[in-house]
Design a protein around this motif. Structure first.
Motif: not given
Lengths: 448, 279
Positions: A34-37
């Motif tokens: 998952y992309e984490v920002q």
């Protein structure tokens, strides 16, 4: 010197991996797919190395320590007053790759009581997982299991009683094993299987520096009669097997144990050769540990099968035994914890033992009991730790008291002081024999 | 509170998508204190299916001497109950490096806790059960880290007021059993339900400890096939007014819903920290 060469090879291996490691530590925050920002962190904890240690392609940690201690009374069997006098550097190198983890830990010390420099290699091992459900750890490693506090029934990995009795850090109570540990994890249970191809004995009290009771001479003995046992050092022939089958049920840890090897200290005696021996031994046991009332309770037992003296008729080899331990630990007040243990050691075939005991030799009781009490108080934001550990045997009428004060001056510097106090009515009992070894010690350590 | 924290705070809140908790319909003023605190616990201690964060704590004495505690935290929420499991891997200071700590937390009974000491390969059960004990010598207690049993206090909504420019509920919580404080006031953000400030009063009615959320960031993660934003307190301070000692905590690399499994929280990984999550 061997350890220096091993360290060198390890360093070389690690530099080979510098490039791949650099690629791995990029800032890509791809976690679990998952992309984490996250907003950039203002203190910049990610990425930039802050010190020399963080720039290395492996983890390097350790400490430098000076420690000394001396006996509180004259000992007619030991010439030195100092019981501990050392400067020690510990280096721990650690490297995790995708397929394995490597650990090398070695102590380099100058031992003033022995008047020699030593390298004590404590770990050189690789851990890898050939299958999801299996792990292998091969090489020199520290191994511990069981539920006792300073009392070991089913943990037959080597101990270093000399370190324990002279006031080295608790870390040194455990001596390293050269072994292969196989761990198997299933939903029903977990299994640890440790194979030691060549027997690893305890670092036992041999008379050098600390005096002890010698049953052959019937009196206290020290450096004039250092124990030189018949070694058990045949590869594969003198091997040890230890296993633990365990699982957790709702926070309660249950375990079964087995051991096939030798008494870890030279408790046997060969009258023909006049030398101490490590008789054969098997141990079968179990333990349970978990929440009891307002604290943690544990129970452990083990059957010690003295394979070289199953009838109990050989007075020079300990008989089979049953060993039991029950313990309870509770926090009585904020940052104040107390732990009590009751230990019972029953000598089996006791009648045969008494019948065959040579005249003049001190007889051990059929039931040896030990009660321990541990008190620990933390103060000053847990930087000051005051602790007291007491072994008291009502059957042997002896006692061993370990007070200790440890203070962390900063995150790097710490000092400590303590004592090892032995007393007993008789010379031949477990703790009473060390009555002339009562000592105080102190140390200062810089950790990095 | 420093101005730039508030700027970051406001900026990050403006990024909140429509799914942020409680935003759909501002709750009415009659909402009970207990209900607010339940939402606070959910927002502060239980967001997402799981969570990972790098935690850096600075313990500062009244005369400015600092100690550092650095660790990685993993948290997993049991989907079938309110149980949680925590895994802590210590990095600093040097003498605790590599130690791991595991907690199985249950809402209505004492947690099970284990610690692993790598130097002696020792797994111990931790007897310390006083949830009011200090966490690693900091000004935070174990309860401050993982949440206090809601039923242990009586909660009542005192008033609603602005803290800075945030609309807050002010909730008073009074412990039912005697503990080290007799009254706690919490300023709970009306939108995020995060605690922005807490005051602890002792039996002499004096203010003893103050918690402040110094920075809040919006962490975006996948949830149920879509992107969801989790407002997260990434900087916080607990100050002891009696001693002048304070602890400043920074969370970095915060991530939610990373796919942690129950199996991570076992003796296997206590002895060998899971490389995938703990680099």
């Amino acid at each position: 010197m061997k350890s220096v060469i091993i360290l060198g090879i390890f360093l070389l291996l690690l530099t080979e991996n510098v490039r791949t490691v650099g690629a791995e530590t990029g800032t890509g925050e791809e976690l679990g797919g998952y992309e984490v920002q996250a907003a950039p962190s203002p203190d910049g904890t990610s990425g930039k190395p802050e010190s020399f240690l963080e720039m290395l392609p492996f983890e390097l940690r350790g400490f430098l320590e000076a420690r000394g201690g001396f006996r509180m009374q004259d000992d007619p069997h030991e010439s030195k007053t100092a019981t501990l006098e050392e400067t020690r550097l510990q280096l721990h190198l650690f490297k995790a790759l995708d397929w394995a983890r490597f650990s090398i830990k070695s102590d380099f010390l100058y031992d003033g009581t022995a008047e020699e420099a030593q390298a004590d290699v404590r770990e050189v091992n690789a851990l890898f997982s050939p299958f999801e459900f299996m792990e292998l750890k091969a090489g020199r490693q520290i191994l511990t299991w069981g539920t006792g506090d300073y009392i070991f029934i089913n943990d037959l990995f080597p101990k270093d009683y000399k370190s324990f009795f002279t006031g080295r850090d608790d870390e040194y109570l455990k001596a390293p094993s050269d072994a292969l540990k196989t761990s198997i994890y299933t939903d029903a249970f977990n299994l640890d299987f440790v194979y030691t191809p060549r027997f690893n004995p305890d670092r036992f009290i041999d008379g050098k520096g600390l005096s002890y009771f010698n049953p052959q001479t019937g009196g206290l003995t020290g450096e004039e009669a250092v124990i030189v046992p018949h070694e058990r050092n045949e590869w594969l022939g003198d091997s040890e097997i230890a296993l633990r089958l365990y699982r957790d049920i709702k926070g309660y840890g249950l375990a079964l144990y087995g051991y096939h090897g030798f008494w870890k200290s030279p408790v046997g005696f060969d009258p023909q050769a006049g030398a101490a021996t490590f008789p054969r031994l098997s141990v079968y046991g179990l333990s349970v540990r978990g929440t009891v009332w307002k604290g943690i309770g544990n129970f452990e037992m083990g059957y010690y099968d003295a394979r070289d003296d199953q009838n109990g008729e050989n007075p020079f080899i300990p008989n089979s035994q049953l060993r039991y331990l029950a313990g309870y630990e509770q926090e009585l007040a904020k940052d104040f914890t107390a732990g009590v243990q009751y230990y019972l050691e029953q000598t089996l075939q006791y009648g045969a033992y008494r019948l065959t005991l040579p005249p003049g030799m001190q007889a051990a009781d059929e039931f040896r009991q030990v009660i321990t009490l541990r008190l620990t108080k933390l103060l000053l934001y847990q930087n000051l730790k005051i602790s007291l550990f007491t072994f008291y045997s009502p059957s042997d009428q002896d006692v061993y008291i370990r007070p200790n004060v440890h203070y962390k001056i900063t995150d790097h510097w710490s000092v400590e002081g303590g004592a090892n106090i032995f007393a007993g009515r008789n010379d031949h009992t477990f703790f009473g024999q060390f009555k002339n070894d009562t000592n105080v010690y102190s140390g200062v350590r810089w950790s990095f | 509170m420093k101005a730039h924290y508030w700027i970051a705070f406001v900026l990050s809140l403006s990024l909140l998508p429509a799914t942020a908790p409680g935003e759909t319909q501002p709750p009415g003023p009659q909402i009970a204190g207990a209900e607010i605190m339940e939402k606070e616990q959910q927002a502060f201690y239980s967001q997402g299916k799981d969570m990972k964060a790098e935690i850096r704590m600075e313990l500062v004495t009244a005369d400015g001497k600092k100690r550092l505690r650095s660790l990685t935290m993993l948290r997993w929420n049991d989907p079938g109950s309110k149980d949680q499991k925590y895994f802590l891997y210590f990095r600093e200071p040097a003498d605790v490096r590599g130690m791991t700590f595991m907690v199985w937390k249950y809402p209505a009974r004492e947690s099970d806790r284990w610690i692993y000491v790598p130097a002696v390969d020792l797994v111990r059960r931790v007897a310390a059960r006083d949830a009011r004990s200090s966490f690693v010598g900091s000004d935070f207690t174990y309860e401050d880290i993982s949440g206090r049993n809601l039923a242990a206090d009586s909660h009542s909504l005192l008033r609603e007021e602005k803290l800075g420019d945030r609309d807050c509920y002010v909730v008073e919580s009074v412990p039912k059993e005697p503990t080290d404080y007799v009254r706690r006031l919490s300023w709970i953000d009306k939108i995020t339900f995060l605690p922005l400030k807490e005051e602890y009063y002792d039996v002499q009615k004096e203010l003893t400890r103050v918690f402040t959320a110094d920075r809040i960031e919006s962490i975006v993660a996948a949830a149920g096939g879509e992107q969801k934003s989790f407002p997260t307190v990434t900087r916080r301070t607990m100050k002891n007014l009696k001693t002048g000692h304070r602890t400043e905590v920074a969370f970095t690399a915060v991530a939610y819903n990373i796919g942690l499994q129950d199996a991570v929280f076992t003796e296997r990984y206590l002895r060998n920290p899971p490389e995938r999550w703990i680099k």
